[in-house]
Design an enzyme around this catalytic site. Sequence first.
Site, PDB file in Angstrom:
ATOM      1  N   PHE A 169       4.958  15.121  -2.018  1.00 52.15           N
ATOM      2  CA  PHE A 169       4.159  14.193  -2.822  1.00 52.15           C
ATOM      3  C   PHE A 169       2.707  14.357  -2.406  1.00 52.15           C
ATOM      4  O   PHE A 169       2.353  14.125  -1.259  1.00 52.15           O
ATOM      5  CB  PHE A 169       4.596  12.744  -2.619  1.00 52.15           C
ATOM      6  CG  PHE A 169       3.785  11.780  -3.435  1.00 52.15           C
ATOM      7  CD1 PHE A 169       4.077  11.570  -4.773  1.00 52.15           C
ATOM      8  CD2 PHE A 169       2.709  11.105  -2.879  1.00 52.15           C
ATOM      9  CE1 PHE A 169       3.314  10.705  -5.544  1.00 52.15           C
ATOM     10  CE2 PHE A 169       1.942  10.238  -3.641  1.00 52.15           C
ATOM     11  CZ  PHE A 169       2.248  10.032  -4.975  1.00 52.15           C
ATOM     12  N   ASP A 254      -1.464  18.538   4.189  1.00 51.58           N
ATOM     13  CA  ASP A 254      -1.732  17.253   3.545  1.00 51.58           C
ATOM     14  C   ASP A 254      -1.394  16.154   4.540  1.00 51.58           C
ATOM     15  O   ASP A 254      -0.230  15.804   4.735  1.00 51.58           O
ATOM     16  CB  ASP A 254      -0.900  17.119   2.268  1.00 51.58           C
ATOM     17  CG  ASP A 254      -1.201  15.826   1.508  1.00 51.58           C
ATOM     18  OD1 ASP A 254      -1.790  14.899   2.103  1.00 51.58           O
ATOM     19  OD2 ASP A 254      -0.835  15.729   0.326  1.00 51.58           O
ATOM     20  N   LYS A 283      -6.402   7.635   2.515  1.00 54.37           N
ATOM     21  CA  LYS A 283      -5.766   6.359   2.846  1.00 54.37           C
ATOM     22  C   LYS A 283      -6.439   5.659   4.015  1.00 54.37           C
ATOM     23  O   LYS A 283      -7.400   4.948   3.845  1.00 54.37           O
ATOM     24  CB  LYS A 283      -4.273   6.563   3.052  1.00 54.37           C
ATOM     25  CG  LYS A 283      -3.560   6.974   1.751  1.00 54.37           C
ATOM     26  CD  LYS A 283      -2.090   6.799   1.819  1.00 54.37           C
ATOM     27  CE  LYS A 283      -1.397   7.260   0.549  1.00 54.37           C
ATOM     28  NZ  LYS A 283      -1.676   6.429  -0.636  1.00 54.37           N
TER      29      LYS A 283
END
Length: 429
Positions: A169, A254, A283
């Site tokens: 994801f 990532d 984030k």
Amino acid sequence: MTSASTDTPAAAGASGAPDVSGAADISGASGAAEYLRLDEQYGAHNYHPLPVVIAEADGARVTDVDGRHYLDFLAGYSALNFGHRHPRLVAAATEQLGRVTLTSRAFHHDQFGPFCRELAELTGTERVLPMNSGAEAVESAIKIARKWAYEVKGVPAEQAEIVVAGGGFHGRTTTIVSFSTDESARGGFGPFTPGFRITPYGDAAAVEAAISERTAAVLVEPLQGEAGVVVPPEGYLKAVRRSCDEHGALLIADEIQSGLGRTGELLACEHEGVRADLYTLGKALGGGILPVSAVVGRDDVLGVLRPGEHGSTFGGNPLACAVGREVVAMLATGEFQRRSRELGAHLHARLGELVGRGVTEVRGRGLWAGVQLAPGGPTGREVSEALAARGVLCKETQDTTLRIAPPLVIGRDELDTGLDAISEVLHQE
């Protein structure tokens, strides 16, 4: 460091496990109903949130519009690693709000250079490209890798490929969902962007076989969050790094969810002693206050970008940089990585006791766990609703996995309160 309050959540003492039918108790006949109605009527239905309407938050705790208190065991999918409204981050944002918030990149500002330097020094990299959302960081890394492949590696124009992992994801833009293996992310959104080769996550031999002379990069999550907090087999990242080196391809890690302290190290790649050529961060980099992301990495790779080829009006804005600088300063102490390691060991020890009692497996590192629910038992959604009724907020992923990721500022007593509730809900005689 603990969050401000150590009171037990109002609903945490509820009993009756493994009954998970108490979802209606979350919103009840209360002030939440009107907010839920407005959401349903006017909001696009791209999420299926729990019917909890949060009005206030502090540390590891949130309060809904009716005054009910909850422990936050999701932390905004790692965006709230430092908890809600951390005083240092609020102070940094407030101070910058009184000065200047946005200039666009048409001009320099006094926060940009220091932010880039400090983030590069923290991560041991050489150059920084600030953006906003995590998906923007991944899109940027894809563009950079392709441009590097054409200009440096010599891949023929329009033929660059990127090797990725199934179950990953990386965001929800059209290009990113082009290589998603989650049909709910892809269905109805084609045609898709070409140039990606999908390999099974954790299969280093498949990565080696997929790499060709046209491969620009291998893009991988050191731990897969959305897939259920999946940890790859030991040696996987090292083998992928070796394949990239042998074939002249970039390794892109990532670390948007796994980075910045979540797994007990600054970057999750450090668990295998692996260095990537590019990292995508996001984030937690915004401190739970605003979206801040970045691509960080080698100078000769990020150096392929020239003025006018890539940008963002809000990327690297003064407010984002001021908050990001404080995040970097907090991580530089090592306190939050240590808390994640120590509290994470306790988290995994206690969750491990549930295996065989409604749970088949517990995965993860640091303060991050995927609890695999046993077949035939309650679904992840049902467990999440039952936990919310007990004053603990977390969320399912892939229907059968409970994803647990408390803020790194959570106190041990708060952690145990939440774990007690999970044990109550999942316990089966």
